[in-house]
Design an enzyme around this catalytic site. Structure first.
Site, mmCIF file in Angstrom:
data_model
loop_
_atom_site.group_PDB
_atom_site.id
_atom_site.type_symbol
_atom_site.label_atom_id
_atom_site.label_comp_id
_atom_site.label_asym_id
_atom_site.label_seq_id
_atom_site.Cartn_x
_atom_site.Cartn_y
_atom_site.Cartn_z
ATOM 1 N N GLN A 138 0.820 -1.212 0.000
ATOM 2 C CA GLN A 138 0.000 0.000 0.000
ATOM 3 C C GLN A 138 0.852 1.258 0.000
ATOM 4 O O GLN A 138 0.502 2.264 -0.629
ATOM 5 C CB GLN A 138 -0.936 -0.016 1.214
ATOM 6 C CG GLN A 138 -1.905 1.156 1.250
ATOM 7 C CD GLN A 138 -2.885 1.052 2.382
ATOM 8 O OE1 GLN A 138 -3.247 -0.047 2.814
ATOM 9 N NE2 GLN A 138 -3.330 2.185 2.912
ATOM 10 N N CYS A 168 -4.409 -10.361 4.238
ATOM 11 C CA CYS A 168 -3.278 -11.060 4.858
ATOM 12 C C CYS A 168 -3.255 -10.831 6.362
ATOM 13 O O CYS A 168 -2.681 -11.630 7.111
ATOM 14 C CB CYS A 168 -1.953 -10.628 4.229
ATOM 15 S SG CYS A 168 -1.610 -8.868 4.340
#
Length: 208
Positions: A138, A168
């Site tokens: 990200q 995750c």
């Protein structure tokens, strides 16, 4: 100031990788071996076409490698005497974490202050997709969006905020289902506290 709420289900008409072809066949074989290695019967009715489906799905969600974000922005470039902040909010993001290849998803809020040039608003959303449709983290995604807009438009400033949830973290590991990650990237005028505060105020209702 132009303030656009980009909430849409429209799917950009991207060209896939040569309609899959040879790469699809190779990926299908690999996924067949992976599924078999997990202990599943690859010849079972519900599974027999799964390797090919996954191969095609992976080609679609990683098609950003074949696309040029700067070129997309420049394809709809207009000279305009506008120097107020332009904000495009709520751009949906779906990407794959490069560490576990599990999805992360959320929204991006993007702003820039033009310096004689603007681009089509839909191009901002497409640029987000270009970088999201790769194996990503990200933090990098946020900076790539900022840098592409800054390079293509040479504006007075660019601001990007991305808020996302990561499977995750939610499905494995710490298994924190309610956690979200927010990242930001600023350049130019948005490095000034007053300009940044104006942008944050405009999108604050979207950051939960």
């Amino acid at each position: 100031m132009t303030n656009t709420d980009f909430s849409t289900n429209e799917t950009p008409n991207y060209k896939l990788k040569e309609e899959y072809g040879e790469m699809t066949e190779k990926l299908t074989d690999h996924y067949k071996q992976i599924i078999k290695g997990l202990g599943e019967d690859v010849n079972r009715e519900g599974i027999i076409k799964t390797p090919e489906r996954v191969a095609k799905a992976m080609q679609f969600v990683t098609q950003g490698y074949d696309q040029d974000a700067v070129a997309i922005l420049k394809s709809a470039l207009f000279h305009e005497d506008h120097s107020e902040m332009i904000v495009v909010k709520d751009i949906e993001i779906y990407s794959l974490c490069e560490h576990h290849m599990l999805p992360f998803f959320g929204r991006a809020h993007v702003a820039y202050i033009p310096k004689g040039k603007i681009t089509g608003l839909s191009k901002i959303a497409r640029v987000v997709d270009v970088f999201a449709r790769r194996l990503q983290v990200q933090e990098r995604l946020t900076c790539q969006i900022r840098d592409a807009i800054n390079e293509a438009l040479d504006p007075l400033g660019v601001a990007v905020i991305v808020e996302a949830k990561h499977l995750c973290m939610m499905m494995r590991g710490v298994q924190k289902q309610n956690s979200a990650t927010t990242t930001s990237a600023f350049v130019g005028e948005f490095e000034k506290q007053t300009t940044r505060a104006e942008f944050l105020n405009l999108v604050s209702s979207k950051l939960s």
